[in-house]
Write an enzyme that holds these catalytic residues in place. Structure first.
Site, PDB file in Angstrom:
ATOM      1  N   TYR A 142       0.823  -1.211   0.000  1.00  0.00           N
ATOM      2  CA  TYR A 142       0.000   0.000   0.000  1.00  0.00           C
ATOM      3  C   TYR A 142       0.860   1.265   0.000  1.00  0.00           C
ATOM      4  O   TYR A 142       0.349   2.350  -0.277  1.00  0.00           O
ATOM      5  CB  TYR A 142      -0.904   0.063   1.228  1.00  0.00           C
ATOM      6  CG  TYR A 142      -1.909  -1.047   1.402  1.00  0.00           C
ATOM      7  CD1 TYR A 142      -2.128  -2.007   0.406  1.00  0.00           C
ATOM      8  CD2 TYR A 142      -2.641  -1.155   2.574  1.00  0.00           C
ATOM      9  CE1 TYR A 142      -3.044  -3.032   0.584  1.00  0.00           C
ATOM     10  CE2 TYR A 142      -3.562  -2.171   2.760  1.00  0.00           C
ATOM     11  CZ  TYR A 142      -3.761  -3.107   1.772  1.00  0.00           C
ATOM     12  OH  TYR A 142      -4.669  -4.109   1.968  1.00  0.00           O
ATOM     13  N   HIS A 188       1.035 -11.721   2.536  1.00  0.00           N
ATOM     14  CA  HIS A 188      -0.023 -11.048   1.773  1.00  0.00           C
ATOM     15  C   HIS A 188      -0.668 -11.974   0.749  1.00  0.00           C
ATOM     16  O   HIS A 188      -1.895 -12.021   0.624  1.00  0.00           O
ATOM     17  CB  HIS A 188       0.543  -9.805   1.075  1.00  0.00           C
ATOM     18  CG  HIS A 188      -0.484  -8.801   0.710  1.00  0.00           C
ATOM     19  ND1 HIS A 188      -0.243  -7.447   0.701  1.00  0.00           N
ATOM     20  CD2 HIS A 188      -1.783  -8.918   0.329  1.00  0.00           C
ATOM     21  CE1 HIS A 188      -1.330  -6.787   0.342  1.00  0.00           C
ATOM     22  NE2 HIS A 188      -2.280  -7.667   0.099  1.00  0.00           N
TER      23      HIS A 188
END
Length: 258
Positions: free
Chosen positions: A36, A98
Site C-alpha cells: 500500500y 499477503h
C-alpha cells in the site's frame, strides 16, 4: 486473536488524519500492507491518535503484510523490521503473508516469521488470500493455525469453505473490501434489507459479514461520519432470513483476483 468486529482498512489512505480520527472514535484495529506504500502514514496517524485519546498502544492491533517479493526466508526479517520502523512500533501485532505467491515457500517463509515472534518483533503470524490447501500446509508447518486469515468477503464475493476451515481450526477471518468497492448500494437484496432497518446498504453489508462467525471486517473510510457509521454497523442485527437473502445473491465479482 480477539479482534474487534470492525477495524480500519487503509489501502489508498495517504493522510494520517483519518487514522488518528479512527482511534478517537473507537477503532482498535488498523490494517495496512507494504504494497500500500502508506505504513509511515498509518504510523503517523497511530502516534497522533494515541497522543489524543486515553488508550494504550497495546490496546490497538496494528497489522501489516509482507508482499510477494518479501517472502524468501532471508528477506522476511529485514522487511518486517522496515515495516515496524515505518509504523513507528516496537512490535507488529499481526504480520501477514499477503499472498502465497512470488518468493513464498511455506517451509522457509513461515519458520522465518515464527522466529520474529520468538524475537519479539512480531506478536502474531497471519496469512492472506490463501486457499484451503495452502491453509492446511501452513498449519502443518507452523504447528498451529494462523492467528488470522484475511480474505476478500462481501455480498458479491465470498468463499464459504474458507469460513468452514476457520471454524474448524479456531481462527478469525478478516474480511477486506466488505463494501464491494462501493457497489453494495447496487445490490437489490442488500438495499431491501437496508430499507427494512432504516439503515444504509453499507451498514447492512458490514452487519451481514460480521454475522458470519468468525468474521471481522476492515472497511476503508476517511471521514469521521463514515468511520462512526462503519463502527456502529456491527451492532445492526439481521434476521436469519435477511442473511440468507444476501447469501443468495449471484456472486463471482471478485475485486482482487490473482
Amino acid at each position: 486473536m480477539d479482534l474487534p468486529p470492525v477495524g480500519l482498512g487503509t489501502m489508498r489512505i495517504d493522510d494520517p488524519d483519518p487514522v488518528a480520527t479512527a482511534l478517537s472514535v473507537g477503532y482498535r484495529h488498523l490494517d495496512t500492507a507494504r504494497i500500500y506504500d502508506n505504513e509511515a502514514v498509518v504510523g503517523g496517524g497511530l502516534a497522533a491518535g494515541l497522543a489524543d485519546v486515553d488508550v494504550e498502544r497495546d490496546d490497538v492491533t496494528v497489522a501489516t503484510k509482507l508482499w510477494i517479493d518479501d517472502l524468501a526466508g532471508e528477506d522476511v526479517a529485514p522487511a518486517a523490521r522496515e515495516s515496524a520502523d515505518r509504523l513507528g512500533v516496537d512490535a507488529v501485532d499481526l504480520l501477514y503473508v499477503h499472498r502465497p505467491r512470488g518468493d513464498y515457500d511455506p517451509e522457509a517463509t513461515l519458520p522465518a516469521l515464527d522466529r520474529l515472534v520468538d524475537d519479539g518483533l512480531v506478536r502474531n503470524v497471519g496469512v492472506s488470500n490463501f486457499e484451503t490447501a495452502e491453509l492446511d500446509r501452513a498449519i502443518e508447518v507452523l504447528g498451529r493455525p494462523p492467528a488470522a486469515h484475511q480474505t476478500e468477503l462481501h455480498p458479491l464475493f465470498f468463499r464459504p469453505e474458507l469460513l468452514d476451515h476457520a471454524r474448524d481450526h479456531g481462527y478469525p477471518v478478516v474480511a477486506y473490501s466488505p463494501l464491494a468497492g462501493g457497489r453494495v448500494g447496487e445490490i437489490d437484496a442488500v438495499v431491501e434489507v437496508a430499507e427494512a432497518h432504516d439503515a444504509t446498504p453499507e451498514a447492512v453489508a458490514i452487519a451481514w459479514a460480521t454475522a458470519k462467525e468468525p468474521v471481522v471486517t476492515v472497511p476503508k473510510a476517511s471521514s469521521a461520519a463514515h468511520l462512526r457509521a462503519n463502527l456502529a454497523a456491527a451492532a445492526l442485527e439481521l434476521t436469519d432470513a435477511e442473511v440468507a437473502a444476501i447469501d443468495a445473491v449471484e456472486r463471482e465479482e471478485e475485486l482482487f483476483p490473482e
